[in-house]
Every structure is written in C-alpha cells, then in structure tokens.
Design a protein around this motif. Sequence first.
Motif, PDB file in Angstrom:
ATOM      1  N   VAL A 317       0.896  -1.405   0.165  1.00  0.00           N
ATOM      2  CA  VAL A 317       0.531   0.117  -0.401  1.00  0.00           C
ATOM      3  C   VAL A 317       0.835   1.155  -0.273  1.00  0.00           C
ATOM      4  O   VAL A 317       1.912   1.395   1.159  1.00  0.00           O
ATOM      5  N   ALA A 318       0.832   2.277  -0.770  1.00  0.00           N
ATOM      6  CA  ALA A 318       1.219   3.430  -1.007  1.00  0.00           C
ATOM      7  C   ALA A 318       0.532   4.577  -0.539  1.00  0.00           C
ATOM      8  O   ALA A 318      -1.189   4.040  -1.499  1.00  0.00           O
ATOM      9  N   ARG A 319       0.788   5.370   0.272  1.00  0.00           N
ATOM     10  CA  ARG A 319      -0.888   6.332   0.610  1.00  0.00           C
ATOM     11  C   ARG A 319       0.341   8.067   0.923  1.00  0.00           C
ATOM     12  O   ARG A 319       1.599   7.850   1.432  1.00  0.00           O
ATOM     13  N   TRP A 320      -0.539   8.867   0.015  1.00  0.00           N
ATOM     14  CA  TRP A 320       0.312   9.949   0.551  1.00  0.00           C
ATOM     15  C   TRP A 320      -0.159  10.554   1.981  1.00  0.00           C
ATOM     16  O   TRP A 320      -1.999  10.688   2.241  1.00  0.00           O
ATOM     17  N   ASN A 321       0.175  11.148   3.039  1.00  0.00           N
ATOM     18  CA  ASN A 321      -0.200  11.278   4.169  1.00  0.00           C
ATOM     19  C   ASN A 321      -0.038  13.204   3.960  1.00  0.00           C
ATOM     20  O   ASN A 321       1.130  13.708   4.006  1.00  0.00           O
ATOM     21  N   ASP A 322      -0.950  13.984   4.088  1.00  0.00           N
ATOM     22  CA  ASP A 322      -0.761  15.244   3.846  1.00  0.00           C
ATOM     23  C   ASP A 322      -0.359  16.081   4.741  1.00  0.00           C
ATOM     24  O   ASP A 322       0.541  17.421   4.952  1.00  0.00           O
ATOM     25  N   THR A 323      -0.995  15.832   6.049  1.00  0.00           N
ATOM     26  CA  THR A 323      -0.278  16.482   7.135  1.00  0.00           C
ATOM     27  C   THR A 323       0.960  16.156   7.711  1.00  0.00           C
ATOM     28  O   THR A 323       2.063  17.119   7.821  1.00  0.00           O
ATOM     29  N   GLU A 324       1.879  15.132   6.913  1.00  0.00           N
ATOM     30  CA  GLU A 324       2.899  15.000   7.524  1.00  0.00           C
ATOM     31  C   GLU A 324       4.001  15.529   6.154  1.00  0.00           C
ATOM     32  O   GLU A 324       5.553  15.415   6.044  1.00  0.00           O
ATOM     33  N   ALA A 325       3.409  15.716   4.901  1.00  0.00           N
ATOM     34  CA  ALA A 325       4.394  15.423   3.413  1.00  0.00           C
ATOM     35  C   ALA A 325       4.793  14.732   3.195  1.00  0.00           C
ATOM     36  O   ALA A 325       6.488  14.438   3.116  1.00  0.00           O
ATOM     37  N   ARG A 326       4.402  13.710   3.688  1.00  0.00           N
ATOM     38  CA  ARG A 326       4.916  12.733   3.010  1.00  0.00           C
ATOM     39  C   ARG A 326       4.023  11.247   1.954  1.00  0.00           C
ATOM     40  O   ARG A 326       3.237  10.469   2.313  1.00  0.00           O
ATOM     41  N   ILE A 327       4.401  10.452   1.329  1.00  0.00           N
ATOM     42  CA  ILE A 327       4.042   9.052   0.938  1.00  0.00           C
ATOM     43  C   ILE A 327       4.697   8.099   2.296  1.00  0.00           C
ATOM     44  O   ILE A 327       5.710   8.393   2.921  1.00  0.00           O
ATOM     45  N   GLU A 328       3.614   7.523   2.347  1.00  0.00           N
ATOM     46  CA  GLU A 328       4.038   6.319   3.594  1.00  0.00           C
ATOM     47  C   GLU A 328       3.569   4.641   2.615  1.00  0.00           C
ATOM     48  O   GLU A 328       2.402   4.610   1.157  1.00  0.00           O
ATOM     49  N   MET A 329       5.117   3.513   2.388  1.00  0.00           N
ATOM     50  CA  MET A 329       4.454   2.361   2.067  1.00  0.00           C
ATOM     51  C   MET A 329       4.279   2.195   3.798  1.00  0.00           C
ATOM     52  O   MET A 329       5.224   1.445   4.920  1.00  0.00           O
ATOM     53  N   HIS A 330       3.154   0.776   3.242  1.00  0.00           N
ATOM     54  CA  HIS A 330       2.165   0.079   4.247  1.00  0.00           C
ATOM     55  C   HIS A 330       2.484  -1.592   3.491  1.00  0.00           C
ATOM     56  O   HIS A 330       2.570  -1.705   2.349  1.00  0.00           O
ATOM     57  N   LEU A 331       2.826  -2.396   4.502  1.00  0.00           N
ATOM     58  CA  LEU A 331       1.887  -4.016   4.023  1.00  0.00           C
ATOM     59  C   LEU A 331       1.049  -3.593   5.283  1.00  0.00           C
ATOM     60  O   LEU A 331       0.814  -4.450   5.701  1.00  0.00           O
ATOM     61  N   GLU A 332       0.038  -3.805   4.174  1.00  0.00           N
ATOM     62  CA  GLU A 332      -1.014  -5.007   4.353  1.00  0.00           C
ATOM     63  C   GLU A 332      -1.617  -5.970   4.441  1.00  0.00           C
ATOM     64  O   GLU A 332      -1.869  -6.523   3.778  1.00  0.00           O
ATOM     65  N   ALA A 333      -2.367  -6.230   5.864  1.00  0.00           N
ATOM     66  CA  ALA A 333      -2.650  -8.181   6.048  1.00  0.00           C
ATOM     67  C   ALA A 333      -4.174  -7.712   4.937  1.00  0.00           C
ATOM     68  O   ALA A 333      -5.005  -7.302   5.144  1.00  0.00           O
ATOM     69  N   THR A 334      -4.318  -8.873   4.655  1.00  0.00           N
ATOM     70  CA  THR A 334      -5.174  -8.929   3.546  1.00  0.00           C
ATOM     71  C   THR A 334      -6.057 -10.043   4.199  1.00  0.00           C
ATOM     72  O   THR A 334      -7.315 -10.671   3.990  1.00  0.00           O
ATOM     73  N   ARG A 335      -5.797 -10.724   5.341  1.00  0.00           N
ATOM     74  CA  ARG A 335      -6.951 -11.952   6.230  1.00  0.00           C
ATOM     75  C   ARG A 335      -5.909 -11.566   7.901  1.00  0.00           C
ATOM     76  O   ARG A 335      -4.687 -11.470   7.205  1.00  0.00           O
TER      77      ARG A 335
END
Length: 403
Positions: A317-335
């Motif tokens: 998962v890649a998301r933009w965190n506007d408050t922190e001005a950063r791209i975040e990368m995560h690994l999300e459990a699908t189960r």
Amino acid sequence: MAAVGDARTRRAAVREGAATERDANAVTRADIIRHGETPALVDPARVDPARVDSKPADSALAASALADSARVDAALADAAPVDSALADPPLADPAFRADVLAGLSRRPRAIPARWFYDRRGSELFEDITRLPEYYLTRTERSILSAHAADIASLTGSGRAVVEFGSGSSAKTPLVLSAVAPSAYVPIDISGEFLRDSVAELERQFPKLPIHPIEGDFMHRLVLPAALANQPRLGFFPGSTIGNMNAPAAVDLLRAMWETLGEGSKLLIGIDRIKPVSVLIPAYDDAQGVTAEFNLNLLHRINRELGGTIPVSAFRHVARWNDTEARIEMHLEATRDVSFSVDGRPFAISKGKTIHTENSYKYGPRDARLLLRSAGWTPIGEWTDREGLFGLILAEARAVPAAP
Ligand code: SAH
Ligand code: AVI
C-alpha cells in the motif's frame, strides 16, 4: 525488470572481471572498510548521547560487528559459483533482528526502511529507478548532467567525494567527471551491492583512490586516514534524506557536518512536493516492482530471521499523508495471520498494516531550512523544467549567533 538470474550472471561477471583485471593498487582500493573496523568509523568521543537514542545498544553493536565480520569474511572467500554461494543461509544481523522484533511488537507496527536493502532489495531498487513512473532518478540525473559545470565551479576541484547511501553509484560518474576528485568514499549498508558498484567504478576511474565503507550512515563516521587534510564534498543524492523524519534528518545532516568538517560542501538531492497523481504511481507502479520491493522485506525476515510470514497474505500500500507531507508505504494483511519470527509468535488482523517507509517531500524553502537547521548554508540550487526535484549545494559554516 531484470530477472534475478540475469542480475546474478551480471554480478558474477563483474566479480570475475574485477578479480582478473585489478592491479595490486586496485585490490587495495577495493577493500571495504566495515563499520567499527580500523580505521575506526565510529568515534565514541564524538558521539552525542542525546542523539543516539535510536541506535543499537553497545552489546547489539558489538554483536552486529561480529556478524558483519563473519558476513564479509564469507563474502571475501566468495570463490564459489554465485548460485551455490546464495544457497548458504544468510547470517542474521542482530540489529535487524532487534528492529524487526521491536517493530512488530509496537503499535502501529513499523520497521525501519534501511532493512529493505539486502542484495535483492538493492537490485529491486535499481529496477524501480528505471520505471517510467519513478521520475526521481531520471530527473536528478538530468539536473546533474545539465549543471555539472556550474556545480564544479562552485565546489572547485581536488575534493574527496564522500557519498552517503551510494547504492549502484549510477549518478556518481557525472559528479566525479565534473569535480576532478582526489578520492571517492562510497558509504552503504548493502555490502555486496557496494562491492559490485565499486568494481565498476574502478574500471571507469582507474587512477582514483576509492575507499568504500560498508555501514550505517546514521552512526557518526570517521573518514579513512588517507583523507586527512583533503577538502571534502559530501554527495547525498536520490532524496534518501526524505526517508527520515525531520529530527532524524537534521541529526544526520549535523553528523555529516561533523564528519566532513567546516568548509566542506554537500551536494544533496531532495524530492519536491507535487500532485498526488504523480506521487502515488511513483510508489505504486503498474508493473508491481515497488510492491515486490516492499514485500521483499517479509521475504528477508523469513530468510534471515527464521520467519514463517505468509507473504502472499500481505499487499503493498502506498498513500500520501498530506499533514506530514510524505508518501507512506505499508504492508497490509489481507486476512488474519499468525506467524513467528526468531521463534516469537505474532498475529496481525485483516486490514492492519506494517509501516515500512516514509518518503518526505519538501518545498524549495522547506529544503533550504532543513539544511540550515543543521549548519549547512545553501550556495547553489538547481531544478528541472517542471520543478519536480531539487539539487542543492550547501557549505558547512559555523552557525552565527542568533540576533
Ligand atoms: N544514491 C542512490 C541510491 C539511493 S537508494 C541513488 O540516488 O539512486 C538508498 C541507498 O541508501 C541504498 O543503496 C541503501 O542501501 C542505502 N541506505 C539506506 N539506509 C542506509 C543507512 N542507514 N546507512 C547506509 N546506507 C543506507
Ligand atoms: C531511496 N529512497 C529515496 C526511495 C524513495 O523514493 O523514497 C526508496 C523507494 N521506496 C519506494 N520506491 C523507492
């Protein structure tokens, strides 16, 4: 994307070539200094305890040094075919184990991004740099090519170039050719990759003294004695500074100031804030290379720490965190998943994530302020036509007293 087999073949060829073509001087130049080895890289007298909170404890450092030593001995004895060498289980770095166990135990779960860079991770990062969506590398290269002469006129020639997080050193020839350096010191945590990169640079710059250092640049470094009295130019490209939060970035820049010394210069690449429609694809590409880079961390945990993580139960998962001005990368459990690492049990519910990377983006003024906060005075700045990426040359000056 280069297949693993292709990459291995290429690297084996580089190693073989290096072994047969190096002269005695080149063999000396190719010897890698490891973190904590003589000449000492960590100067305990200069370590400010206030800034070492997040560093491994002394015992962990000592154990890490031993593991490093074993790993490099194994690598130096690497006369075996690459495939059989890779069949040996890699030795676990105690600092990696400590960060993973702590990171999976805390909430939110988070593992430092530096652990992406085992050999496979470094290869995947190289693949990322060639993606159409990943504008950073080609943009920074184009800025370097267009302004190499201006940069050189501000740095002057004859400096020792010290590169932090050198990786493949792919951009380095642009700088070395422009500034006529007295020596080159690449520093990287990814030891095998560093060795291969140095072998290639030695071919391109056969007369240049090269002193590679395998280690964590977050620790205070002491440069090789051969650099004493040589003026220095730090090189920190790729916006790797963006992988640190502001306090860590300032700490690192201050440590660089002290390592390089007053009067030194620093050429640093810093990615800029831009529309999310450009940022997200850069970190979630259509071919899934960035996803593989992210998921490789789980494979690395399984390989090196005896993990039983079901990697297919996680998604990038890649998301933009506007408050922190950063791209975040995560690994999300699908189960819902349960697994163990180093014999310790962990469970992650469906939808929960492991935070694996931040990539902060800066406006031009923010970037200059960040540098000034650590004693670096900007003296030159270049960008591309669209203003996607900034390249700043700064000078280490004594900070004047505030008015
Ligand atoms: N400078 C190159 C590579 C950037 S990728 C470029 O501009 O393309 C980031 C590099 O920094 C990787 O090679 C990684 O192994 C290295 N790295 C990341 N964290 C590090 C750390 N804490 N200490 C030393 N090297 C690190
Ligand atoms: C090395 N670093 C600057 C890269 C970045 O853009 O933050 C690492 C990366 N992560 C995903 N893609 C590239």
